[in-house]
Design an enzyme around this catalytic site. Sequence first.
Site, PDB file in Angstrom:
ATOM      1  N   HIS A 128       1.201  -1.099   0.222  1.00  0.00           N
ATOM      2  CA  HIS A 128       0.281  -0.401  -0.098  1.00  0.00           C
ATOM      3  C   HIS A 128       0.745   0.934   0.010  1.00  0.00           C
ATOM      4  O   HIS A 128       0.439   2.248   0.182  1.00  0.00           O
ATOM      5  CB  HIS A 128      -1.037  -0.101   1.328  1.00  0.00           C
ATOM      6  CG  HIS A 128      -1.629  -0.969   1.263  1.00  0.00           C
ATOM      7  ND1 HIS A 128      -3.158  -1.291   2.413  1.00  0.00           N
ATOM      8  CD2 HIS A 128      -2.024  -1.447   0.241  1.00  0.00           C
ATOM      9  CE1 HIS A 128      -3.350  -1.997   1.842  1.00  0.00           C
ATOM     10  NE2 HIS A 128      -3.235  -2.465   0.617  1.00  0.00           N
ATOM     11  N   GLY A 153      -1.483  -9.068  12.952  1.00  0.00           N
ATOM     12  CA  GLY A 153      -1.940  -7.343  13.214  1.00  0.00           C
ATOM     13  C   GLY A 153      -2.618  -7.494  11.898  1.00  0.00           C
ATOM     14  O   GLY A 153      -2.818  -6.075  12.174  1.00  0.00           O
TER      15      GLY A 153
HETATM   16  C1  BV8 Z   1      -8.292  -2.799  -5.406  1.00  0.00           C
HETATM   17  C2  BV8 Z   1      -2.853   3.147   2.455  1.00  0.00           C
HETATM   18  C3  BV8 Z   1      -7.802  -3.798  -7.388  1.00  0.00           C
HETATM   19  C4  BV8 Z   1      -3.270   4.878   2.580  1.00  0.00           C
HETATM   20  C5  BV8 Z   1      -4.815   1.507   2.352  1.00  0.00           C
HETATM   21  C6  BV8 Z   1     -13.774  -6.710  -2.331  1.00  0.00           C
HETATM   22  C7  BV8 Z   1     -14.693  -6.932  -1.468  1.00  0.00           C
HETATM   23  C8  BV8 Z   1     -15.327  -5.717  -1.271  1.00  0.00           C
HETATM   24  C9  BV8 Z   1     -14.254  -4.573  -1.252  1.00  0.00           C
HETATM   25  C10 BV8 Z   1     -13.299  -4.800  -2.132  1.00  0.00           C
HETATM   26  C11 BV8 Z   1     -13.150  -5.656  -2.875  1.00  0.00           C
HETATM   27  N1  BV8 Z   1     -11.989  -5.596  -3.635  1.00  0.00           N
HETATM   28  C12 BV8 Z   1     -11.596  -4.268  -4.176  1.00  0.00           C
HETATM   29  C13 BV8 Z   1     -12.283  -3.323  -2.429  1.00  0.00           C
HETATM   30  C14 BV8 Z   1     -11.806  -1.961  -2.616  1.00  0.00           C
HETATM   31  C15 BV8 Z   1     -11.355  -1.991  -1.351  1.00  0.00           C
HETATM   32  C16 BV8 Z   1     -11.152  -2.507   0.216  1.00  0.00           C
HETATM   33  O1  BV8 Z   1     -11.075  -3.557   0.726  1.00  0.00           O
HETATM   34  N2  BV8 Z   1     -12.997  -2.125   0.977  1.00  0.00           N
HETATM   35  C17 BV8 Z   1     -13.177  -2.422   2.070  1.00  0.00           C
HETATM   36  C18 BV8 Z   1     -12.757  -1.461   2.782  1.00  0.00           C
HETATM   37  C19 BV8 Z   1     -14.651  -2.804   2.030  1.00  0.00           C
HETATM   38  N3  BV8 Z   1      -9.738  -2.680  -1.906  1.00  0.00           N
HETATM   39  C20 BV8 Z   1      -9.224  -1.631  -2.823  1.00  0.00           C
HETATM   40  O2  BV8 Z   1      -9.710  -0.399  -3.203  1.00  0.00           O
HETATM   41  C21 BV8 Z   1      -7.585  -2.005  -2.829  1.00  0.00           C
HETATM   42  N4  BV8 Z   1      -7.447  -1.845  -4.386  1.00  0.00           N
HETATM   43  O3  BV8 Z   1      -8.630  -3.709  -4.788  1.00  0.00           O
HETATM   44  O4  BV8 Z   1      -7.429  -2.380  -6.475  1.00  0.00           O
HETATM   45  C22 BV8 Z   1      -7.745  -5.263  -7.192  1.00  0.00           C
HETATM   46  C23 BV8 Z   1      -7.233  -6.106  -6.357  1.00  0.00           C
HETATM   47  C24 BV8 Z   1      -6.977  -7.057  -6.553  1.00  0.00           C
HETATM   48  C25 BV8 Z   1      -5.162  -7.170  -7.743  1.00  0.00           C
HETATM   49  C26 BV8 Z   1      -5.627  -5.783  -8.438  1.00  0.00           C
HETATM   50  C27 BV8 Z   1      -6.403  -4.833  -8.024  1.00  0.00           C
HETATM   51  C28 BV8 Z   1      -6.742  -0.665  -2.354  1.00  0.00           C
HETATM   52  C29 BV8 Z   1      -6.622  -1.057  -0.291  1.00  0.00           C
HETATM   53  C30 BV8 Z   1      -5.694  -0.336  -0.239  1.00  0.00           C
HETATM   54  C31 BV8 Z   1      -5.681   1.708   0.099  1.00  0.00           C
HETATM   55  N5  BV8 Z   1      -4.564   2.452   1.068  1.00  0.00           N
HETATM   56  N6  BV8 Z   1      -3.864   2.473   3.120  1.00  0.00           N
HETATM   57  C32 BV8 Z   1      -3.271   4.821   4.315  1.00  0.00           C
HETATM   58  O5  BV8 Z   1      -2.702   3.949   4.640  1.00  0.00           O
HETATM   59  O6  BV8 Z   1      -3.960   6.061   4.764  1.00  0.00           O
HETATM   60  S1  BV8 Z   1      -5.687   0.878   3.274  1.00  0.00           S
HETATM   61  C33 BV8 Z   1      -5.065   0.568   4.739  1.00  0.00           C
HETATM   62  O7  BV8 Z   1      -6.245   0.147   5.762  1.00  0.00           O
HETATM   63  C34 BV8 Z   1      -3.904  -0.354   5.662  1.00  0.00           C
HETATM   64  O8  BV8 Z   1      -2.846  -0.269   4.753  1.00  0.00           O
HETATM   65  C35 BV8 Z   1      -4.701  -1.237   6.002  1.00  0.00           C
HETATM   66  O9  BV8 Z   1      -5.343  -2.389   4.017  1.00  0.00           O
HETATM   67  C36 BV8 Z   1      -6.248  -1.107   6.313  1.00  0.00           C
HETATM   68  C37 BV8 Z   1      -6.308  -1.260   7.505  1.00  0.00           C
HETATM   69  O10 BV8 Z   1      -6.054  -2.635   7.959  1.00  0.00           O
HETATM   70  P1  BV8 Z   1      -5.601  -2.797   9.095  1.00  0.00           P
HETATM   71  O11 BV8 Z   1      -4.234  -2.637   8.957  1.00  0.00           O
HETATM   72  O12 BV8 Z   1      -5.630  -4.255   8.942  1.00  0.00           O
HETATM   73  O13 BV8 Z   1      -6.044  -1.959  10.397  1.00  0.00           O
HETATM   74  P2  BV8 Z   1      -7.160  -2.223  11.543  1.00  0.00           P
HETATM   75  O14 BV8 Z   1      -7.050  -1.154  12.361  1.00  0.00           O
HETATM   76  O15 BV8 Z   1      -7.809  -2.013  10.817  1.00  0.00           O
HETATM   77  O16 BV8 Z   1      -6.953  -3.606  12.001  1.00  0.00           O
HETATM   78  C38 BV8 Z   1      -6.199  -3.717  13.251  1.00  0.00           C
HETATM   79  C39 BV8 Z   1      -5.975  -4.948  13.550  1.00  0.00           C
HETATM   80  O17 BV8 Z   1      -4.312  -5.519  14.468  1.00  0.00           O
HETATM   81  C40 BV8 Z   1      -7.499  -5.855  14.368  1.00  0.00           C
HETATM   82  O18 BV8 Z   1      -7.566  -7.307  14.144  1.00  0.00           O
HETATM   83  C41 BV8 Z   1      -6.859  -5.338  16.045  1.00  0.00           C
HETATM   84  O19 BV8 Z   1      -7.297  -6.287  16.302  1.00  0.00           O
HETATM   85  C42 BV8 Z   1      -4.851  -6.083  15.943  1.00  0.00           C
HETATM   86  N7  BV8 Z   1      -4.367  -5.281  17.176  1.00  0.00           N
HETATM   87  C43 BV8 Z   1      -4.933  -4.074  17.584  1.00  0.00           C
HETATM   88  N8  BV8 Z   1      -2.996  -3.515  18.206  1.00  0.00           N
HETATM   89  C44 BV8 Z   1      -3.046  -4.520  18.197  1.00  0.00           C
HETATM   90  C45 BV8 Z   1      -3.131  -5.706  17.256  1.00  0.00           C
HETATM   91  N9  BV8 Z   1      -2.739  -7.130  17.003  1.00  0.00           N
HETATM   92  C46 BV8 Z   1      -1.586  -7.943  17.539  1.00  0.00           C
HETATM   93  N10 BV8 Z   1      -1.139  -6.434  18.708  1.00  0.00           N
HETATM   94  C47 BV8 Z   1      -2.098  -5.814  19.144  1.00  0.00           C
HETATM   95  N11 BV8 Z   1      -0.867  -4.705  19.944  1.00  0.00           N
END
Ligand code: BV8
Length: 230
Positions: free
Chosen positions: A105, A171
């Site tokens: 990303h 994570g």
């Molecule tokens: C794309 C950069 C086509 C910018 C980011 C299929 C179904 C539904 C939707 C889609 C789909 N395919 C595509 C989509 C659309 C979309 C998507 O997924 N939408 C979601 C919201 C439904 N995806 C896209 O648009 C992607 N592009 O699909 O292009 C394609 C596909 C394949 C091949 C070719 C082309 C692009 C997505 C990238 C967007 N950019 N980041 C920025 O950072 O500002 S995403 C960003 O959010 C992060 O990079 C990361 O990916 C995501 C956040 O998630 P996490 O990192 O998991 O963080 P989160 O807070 O959610 O969770 C934290 C976890 O850690 C929790 O589980 C918690 O329990 C745990 N935790 C907390 N503390 C601890 C811990 N674990 C251990 N120890 C701790 N101390």
Amino acid sequence: MRIVVLTGAGVSAESGLATFRDADGLWEGHDPITVATPEAFDADPDLVQRFYDERRAVLGRVQPNAAHVALARLEAELGKNLYLVTQNIDDLHERGGSSRVHHMHGRLRAAWCTACGGRHEWTDTLVERPPCPSCEASALRPDVVWFGEVPYDMDAIDQALWACDLFVSIGTSGLVYPAAAFVHYAIGNGKRTLELNLAASDGTSDFHESRRGPATELVPAWVDEVLAAR
Ligand code: BV8
């Protein structure tokens, strides 16, 4: 043993970087997911540049934690048999000692010129429209992958998931695709799968094994296990 490790915001949480989920969900009243889009950048580039300028500034105030350091130790032992891919745009894996980190990303400390396509290491701000070091155009944006944009290194990641023996997710909430589908690719390819996470994720039921706890405890213990088993 060839291992693919995928990390998310949870691996950097104990370094003081807010995850997407626990950032009280809002940045300046905006859902981060709505700010991290090309549409938002077209509509209000200053807002989006400030979002990333602030996150880039915070990077200078945080340090890698025991989970980052343990993964660097694993890389040192396994060499090319470890493929580390992260959704994180921070540089804590590198500062923890990892040399081969695949930022699917993008990276906060990099700027991308939309005029000449050049990419530049960047530690400063972008909101004031600094000129591109290559072409002088004021067309720099954060080198991050926004929602609706194609992630980096997808072919190499697919190849690594095909060739590995074990897929480990650390994570991540498993809500953002295509990263959230990697466990399905791995299982589809007959691979072993392990999740290390503080809480259950959206994909927990898909993993052969899922361990609960903070990354700074789970990851060093798991790395010790892997290295002891060699
Ligand atoms: C794309 C950069 C086509 C910018 C980011 C299929 C179904 C539904 C939707 C889609 C789909 N395919 C595509 C989509 C659309 C979309 C998507 O997924 N939408 C979601 C919201 C439904 N995806 C896209 O648009 C992607 N592009 O699909 O292009 C394609 C596909 C394949 C091949 C070719 C082309 C692009 C997505 C990238 C967007 N950019 N980041 C920025 O950072 O500002 S995403 C960003 O959010 C992060 O990079 C990361 O990916 C995501 C956040 O998630 P996490 O990192 O998991 O963080 P989160 O807070 O959610 O969770 C934290 C976890 O850690 C929790 O589980 C918690 O329990 C745990 N935790 C907390 N503390 C601890 C811990 N674990 C251990 N120890 C701790 N101390």
